[in-house]
Design an enzyme around this catalytic site. Structure first.
Site, short mmCIF file in Angstrom:
data_model
loop_
_atom_site.label_atom_id
_atom_site.label_comp_id
_atom_site.label_asym_id
_atom_site.label_seq_id
_atom_site.Cartn_x
_atom_site.Cartn_y
_atom_site.Cartn_z
N GLY A 46 0.83 -1.20 0.00
CA GLY A 46 0.00 0.00 0.00
C GLY A 46 0.86 1.24 0.00
O GLY A 46 2.05 1.17 0.32
N GLN A 51 2.72 9.94 1.90
CA GLN A 51 4.08 9.38 2.00
C GLN A 51 5.00 9.87 0.89
O GLN A 51 6.22 9.78 1.03
CB GLN A 51 4.03 7.84 1.96
N CYS A 91 5.80 -0.32 7.56
CA CYS A 91 5.45 0.89 6.79
C CYS A 91 6.67 1.31 5.99
O CYS A 91 7.78 1.32 6.52
CB CYS A 91 5.03 2.00 7.75
N LEU A 92 6.44 1.67 4.74
CA LEU A 92 7.55 2.10 3.88
C LEU A 92 8.20 3.38 4.42
O LEU A 92 9.35 3.66 4.10
CB LEU A 92 7.05 2.30 2.45
N HIS A 133 -4.60 1.46 7.61
CA HIS A 133 -3.23 2.00 7.68
C HIS A 133 -3.07 3.19 6.72
O HIS A 133 -2.50 4.22 7.09
CB HIS A 133 -2.25 0.85 7.36
N GLU A 134 -3.60 3.04 5.50
CA GLU A 134 -3.44 4.12 4.49
C GLU A 134 -4.31 5.34 4.83
O GLU A 134 -3.86 6.48 4.64
CB GLU A 134 -3.78 3.61 3.09
N HIS A 137 -2.57 7.42 7.28
CA HIS A 137 -1.57 8.31 6.67
C HIS A 137 -2.22 9.60 6.18
O HIS A 137 -1.67 10.69 6.38
CB HIS A 137 -0.89 7.62 5.48
O1 GNR Z 1 3.93 -2.63 2.58
C1 GNR Z 1 3.27 -2.52 3.61
N1 GNR Z 1 2.97 -3.62 4.33
C2 GNR Z 1 2.09 -3.62 5.41
C3 GNR Z 1 2.08 -4.73 6.25
C4 GNR Z 1 1.23 -4.80 7.31
C5 GNR Z 1 0.37 -3.76 7.56
C6 GNR Z 1 0.37 -2.63 6.75
C7 GNR Z 1 1.23 -2.56 5.68
S1 GNR Z 1 1.21 -1.18 4.65
C8 GNR Z 1 2.86 -1.18 4.07
C9 GNR Z 1 3.07 -0.10 3.02
C10 GNR Z 1 2.86 1.27 3.63
O2 GNR Z 1 3.65 1.82 4.33
N2 GNR Z 1 1.72 1.84 3.38
O3 GNR Z 1 1.44 3.04 3.90
NI NI Z 2 2.59 3.13 5.77
#
Ligand code: GNR
Ligand code: NI
Length: 167
Positions: A46, A51, A91-92, A133-134, A137
């Site tokens: 995601g 980001q 999270c990236l 999660h997104e 952000h």
């Molecule tokens: O790549 C991602 N893997 C992930 C694994 C578990 C829960 C959430 C994520 S999202 C993350 C990519 C990211 O940072 N998205 O904002």
């Molecule tokens: Ni993230």
């Protein structure tokens, strides 16, 4: 297409609240293409526009095994959720950190698609986690903010040290 630079926690720009998209136009579609390319290259499941320092309510996700089912959502909103589940997240924007977070198990979200058409998505499993999660952000929230202050400060120090060493 272009690979965009991903902001790293604790960059204060990650706490910006993104604005709704008024018109789904070619500029938004180009942003989505570049975000998708950036997400697949990372690789991640995601990515939120926040980001890549674009403060518009746009997210991309792909939780499929073959990385061939891109979901792009504009102005996503969770309208219903049920259950509670704890799952390890990464999270990236917080590379190398994986911690358990408690979230809803299933969510229903509304959004606009790439053509500006309304869509409704029922999600469970990783997709449900990813949508939450997104959207966090877009609201300026990074998953580490669910952790204790002690863990947050350790993560900040670890990432600052890593950034000093890789400059
Ligand atoms: O790549 C991602 N893997 C992930 C694994 C578990 C829960 C959430 C994520 S999202 C993350 C990519 C990211 O940072 N998205 O904002
Ligand atoms: Ni993230």
């Amino acid at each position: 297409m272009a690979i965009l630079t991903i902001l790293r926690y604790p960059d204060p720009r990650l706490h910006t609240i993104a604005s709704p998209v008024a018109h789904v136009d070619d500029g938004i579609r180009a942003l989505i293409r570049n975000m998708a390319e950036t997400m697949y290259a990372a690789p991640g499941v995601g990515l939120a526009a926040t980001q890549v320092n674009v403060h518009k309510r746009v997210i991309v996700m792909d939780v499929s095994e073959n990385h061939d089912q891109l979901i792009a959502l504009i102005n996503p909103e969770i309208i219903a959720s049920e259950g509670v589940e704890e799952h390890e997240e990464g999270c990236l924007s917080v590379p190398g950190v994986f911690e358990k977070v408690r979230r809803a198990e299933r969510v229903t979200a509304t959004a606009l698609d790439m053509n500006g058409e309304p869509v409704k998505i029922d999600a469970d499993g990783l997709l449900a986690i990813c949508i939450q999660h997104e959207i966090d952000h877009l609201n300026g929230k990074v998953f580490v903010e669910y952790l204790s202050q002690l863990k947050q400060s350790r993560i900040k120090n670890k990432l600052k040290k890593h950034q000093r060493e890789t400059l």
